[in-house]
Design a protein around this motif. Structure first.
Motif, PDB file in Angstrom:
ATOM      1  N   SER A   1       0.820  -1.233   0.000  1.00  0.00           N
ATOM      2  CA  SER A   1       0.000   0.000   0.000  1.00  0.00           C
ATOM      3  C   SER A   1       0.841   1.265   0.000  1.00  0.00           C
ATOM      4  O   SER A   1       0.485   2.271   0.618  1.00  0.00           O
ATOM      5  N   LEU A   2       1.970   1.232  -0.701  1.00  0.00           N
ATOM      6  CA  LEU A   2       2.839   2.417  -0.765  1.00  0.00           C
ATOM      7  C   LEU A   2       2.409   3.325  -1.917  1.00  0.00           C
ATOM      8  O   LEU A   2       2.126   2.845  -3.009  1.00  0.00           O
ATOM      9  N   PRO A   3       2.355   4.647  -1.687  1.00  0.00           N
ATOM     10  CA  PRO A   3       2.057   5.563  -2.786  1.00  0.00           C
ATOM     11  C   PRO A   3       3.192   5.565  -3.805  1.00  0.00           C
ATOM     12  O   PRO A   3       4.366   5.377  -3.443  1.00  0.00           O
ATOM     13  N   VAL A   4       2.842   5.785  -5.072  1.00  0.00           N
ATOM     14  CA  VAL A   4       3.817   5.667  -6.160  1.00  0.00           C
ATOM     15  C   VAL A   4       3.917   6.985  -6.924  1.00  0.00           C
ATOM     16  O   VAL A   4       2.893   7.571  -7.295  1.00  0.00           O
ATOM     17  N   ILE A   5       5.150   7.457  -7.140  1.00  0.00           N
ATOM     18  CA  ILE A   5       5.407   8.540  -8.099  1.00  0.00           C
ATOM     19  C   ILE A   5       6.029   7.874  -9.320  1.00  0.00           C
ATOM     20  O   ILE A   5       7.009   7.141  -9.199  1.00  0.00           O
ATOM     21  N   VAL A   6       5.451   8.112 -10.498  1.00  0.00           N
ATOM     22  CA  VAL A   6       6.003   7.524 -11.721  1.00  0.00           C
ATOM     23  C   VAL A   6       6.930   8.547 -12.369  1.00  0.00           C
ATOM     24  O   VAL A   6       6.518   9.670 -12.678  1.00  0.00           O
ATOM     25  N   CYS A   7       8.196   8.162 -12.551  1.00  0.00           N
ATOM     26  CA  CYS A   7       9.176   9.028 -13.213  1.00  0.00           C
ATOM     27  C   CYS A   7       9.523   8.413 -14.565  1.00  0.00           C
ATOM     28  O   CYS A   7      10.176   7.362 -14.621  1.00  0.00           O
ATOM     29  N   ILE A   8       9.034   9.035 -15.633  1.00  0.00           N
ATOM     30  CA  ILE A   8       9.363   8.538 -16.979  1.00  0.00           C
ATOM     31  C   ILE A   8      10.707   9.157 -17.358  1.00  0.00           C
ATOM     32  O   ILE A   8      10.814  10.375 -17.555  1.00  0.00           O
TER      33      ILE A   8
END
Length: 612
Positions: free
Chosen positions: A121-128
């Motif tokens: 349940s960890l929040p995710v930041i997507v770095c393209i």
């Protein structure tokens, strides 16, 4: 209590999508290095093997400051064989940055590491990342990431994750592709805005879960973990407990306490909730242990690490050349070193066997074990290893189950048929066929793990080095039947001595040689690959008789084909079940388990009769 001055994040990604380069840039732009300081590329890959291979093997801790907020960053491995490193460090963080290549998009290991983060349940930041690549396709990759999140049953909050676009190499990030690139500030801002600050009871009894073990010659074992509750102080008495070992209750004293700052550890006298700390001075500290207040020994449940799927025997070297090149050669040396590895590698298993000179070592894959072998030989160890074999299980009806993998293969169109044929022979089943982002054919196979043992070498040859294969462990499935690892036999040295040009010249027509003139050989040593399916014994120490009449200069006319020098991985893949790989700090030699040719033939006849 909420610690607004701290953020704890892990950087996760598939191999070679730019995690470590991204961390480099975050360190540089946060002011960790002096303006004129010379900094190596991929500064977090401090291990020699990591630098040589360009992969991250061990997770690393660092910390940067941005706007009076300390950001603890953990750089994690991207290769499936080191998945155990990823699983355990996620316990220390409150969110993750998922790095995805702007051209390749989500890959098999992206799915593996993202699944682990979502399960916790960890929040995710997507770095393209790598958006400055000419072939970058950012919008499509963004859609692919969202599809992957849906496939992995992400929650509404996780689906609503922010996207940041970056070029770690060029040192910038933007929140929108139309924005003017300047620095990494947009990524820093997203971390502060989106990753929750750690919270807990600062006045409660102490509780720290040890997620990583480091080792230092001067201070011994160093445990790394996050303060979940209370405050930890130097010289404080505590108790060591473990969720999986209810009997463990060991009184300890905190003698040294460190926090991470840039690439260094700094001494501190105390640390509060949310801080990631390193603790030294506790001799019997293990991954999964919880350090608690003496009057409240409550263990924190620890993420169960995935079981090993492959094993091989590490054996004391007993060849005729044994003990000539290694510093540590005895069974005691070998046993101590292998069991010491368990201190820092939670995915590894080491077992004693009935033979005091043989130890069974189990790991997550061939790469996992080859890194251990290479590390040990560089430390001066000499030993032999057997062929890697998969670990079987049995279900309630006593049916044999074996580990299965999903293999994703990108190959130029002209090689697709060959690859399908080879994998079918290795019990692989084609699950899907399509196009990869670069226009080549993408094949998806379900295949037993043992079908991939020794395959990568053939695969690179068959695809002329243009193929890419990624695998991910899928689980255990029914046994698929026997398969033959190798279709060609070995060329075997007939006698002890030194290989000479004349003997090698006569031998090279029989197959591919692994040795050149002047190399020491012994009876039973494998000196090459036979062109036929059976083993062939050859005398490569044979010199030309002096009584032969010959024209002057005829010896110089002997043209030897350069030998094929096998790397450690190639040698591990090549050896068959009746062979061993002799590993020393200077040499890699393949040999038959039974060196005596007569005894070897008897054993071959006996094994054929037992099969019939």
């Amino acid at each position: 209590m909420i610690r607004e001055d701290i953020r704890n994040i892990a950087i996760i990604a598939h191999v070679d999508h730019g995690k470590t380069t991204l961390v480099d840039e975050l360190l540089k732009q946060s002011g960790v290095f002096r303006a004129n300081q010379e900094v190596a590329e991929r500064v977090m890959d401090s291990n020699d093997l990591e630098r040589e291979r360009g992969i991250t093997i061990l997770s690393k801790n660092t910390a940067v400051w941005y706007k009076n907020t300390k950001i603890n960053i953990i750089d994690t491995p991207g290769h499936a064989d080191f998945g155990g490193e990823v699983e355990r460090v996620l316990k220390m963080v409150d969110g993750v940055i998922l790095v995805v290549d702007a051209f390749e998009g989500p890959m098999p290991q992206t799915k593996f590491v993202l699944k682990k983060a979502l399960e916790m349940s960890l929040p995710v930041i997507v770095c393209i990342n790598k958006i400055d690549r000419p072939e970058a396709r950012c919008e499509e990759v963004e859609e692919e990431v969202l599809e992957l999140l849906i496939d992995l049953d992400a929650s509404e909050e996780q689906l609503d994750c922010p996207f940041v676009y970056a070029s770690a190499k060029a040192g910038y990030a933007v929140k929108d592709l139309a924005d003017e690139p300047a620095s990494m500030s947009p990524l820093f801002e997203t971390i502060l805005d989106y990753i929750p600050a750690p919270e807990g009871d600062e006045t409660g009894p102490l509780q720290i879960l040890i997620s990583t073990i480091d080792y230092n010659e001067y201070v011994g074992r160093i445990g790394v973990g996050k303060v979940d509750r209370g405050v930890i102080k130097v010289n404080q008495d505590a108790v060591l407990v473990n969720h999986h070992d209810p009997d463990k209750k060991q009184k300890v004293r905190i003698s040294k306490l460190y926090e991470f700052d840039g690439l260094t550890k700094t001494d501190v006298t105390e640390a509060s909730i949310g801080s990631i700390v390193a603790i030294s001075g506790i001799a019997d500290l293990h991954i999964g242990d919880t350090i608690c207040a003496v009057d409240c020994p409550e263990a924190i449940p620890f993420q169960k690490i995935s079981e090993p799927t492959i094993s091989m025997n590490f054996i004391v070297n007993d060849s005729p050349l044994a003990g000539q090149e290694g510093k540590y050669v005895t069974s005691r040396h070998l046993r101590d070193r292998l069991f010491r590895e368990l201190n820092t590698d939670v995915s590894l298993r080491v077992e004693d066997t009935e033979d005091t000179d043989t130890f069974k070592v189990s790991g997550r894959g061939e790469l996992h074990l080859s890194i251990l072998i290479e590390t040990m030989r560089r430390e001066g160890y000499e030993f032999a290893v057997s062929k890697a074999e998969v670990i079987y299980k049995f279900d309630e009806r006593n049916r044999r189950l074996e580990p299965m993998e999903l293999a994703y293969i990108d190959v130029p169109d002209e090689f697709a048929g060959t690859v399908i044929q080879k994998l079918s022979l290795r019990k692989g089943e084609l699950q899907g066929m399509g196009r990869s982002s670069d226009g080549s054919t993408r094949l998806e196979f379900e295949i037993p793990s043992r079908g991939l043992i020794g395959f990568r070498n053939d695969f690179m040859t068959d695809t002329k080095g243009a193929g890419v294969i990624n695998t991910i462990f899928e689980g255990y499935g029914p046994y698929k039947g026997d398969l033959q690892y190798r279709s060609q036999g070995s060329l075997i040295a007939f006698e002890d001595g030194e290989a000479v040009a004349y003997g090698l010249f006569n031998a090279q027509d029989r197959g591919t040689l692994f040795i050149g003139p002047g190399e020491k050989v012994y009876s039973g040593m494998v000196i090459g690959q036979s062109g036929k399916s059976e083993d062939i014994e050859l005398n490569v120490c044979k010199t030309k008789h002096l009584t032969n009449t010959r024209a002057s200069g005829s010896d110089e006319a002997l043209k030897l084909t350069p030998p094929k020098i096998l790397s450690l991985e190639q040698a591990m893949e090549f050896i068959d079940t009746d062979e061993l790989l002799e590993v020393t700090p200077k040499s890699l030699r393949i040999r038959k388990k039974i060196l005596d040719p007569t005894m070897r033939k008897r054993e071959m006849i006996r094994s054929r009769q037992s099969k019939n």
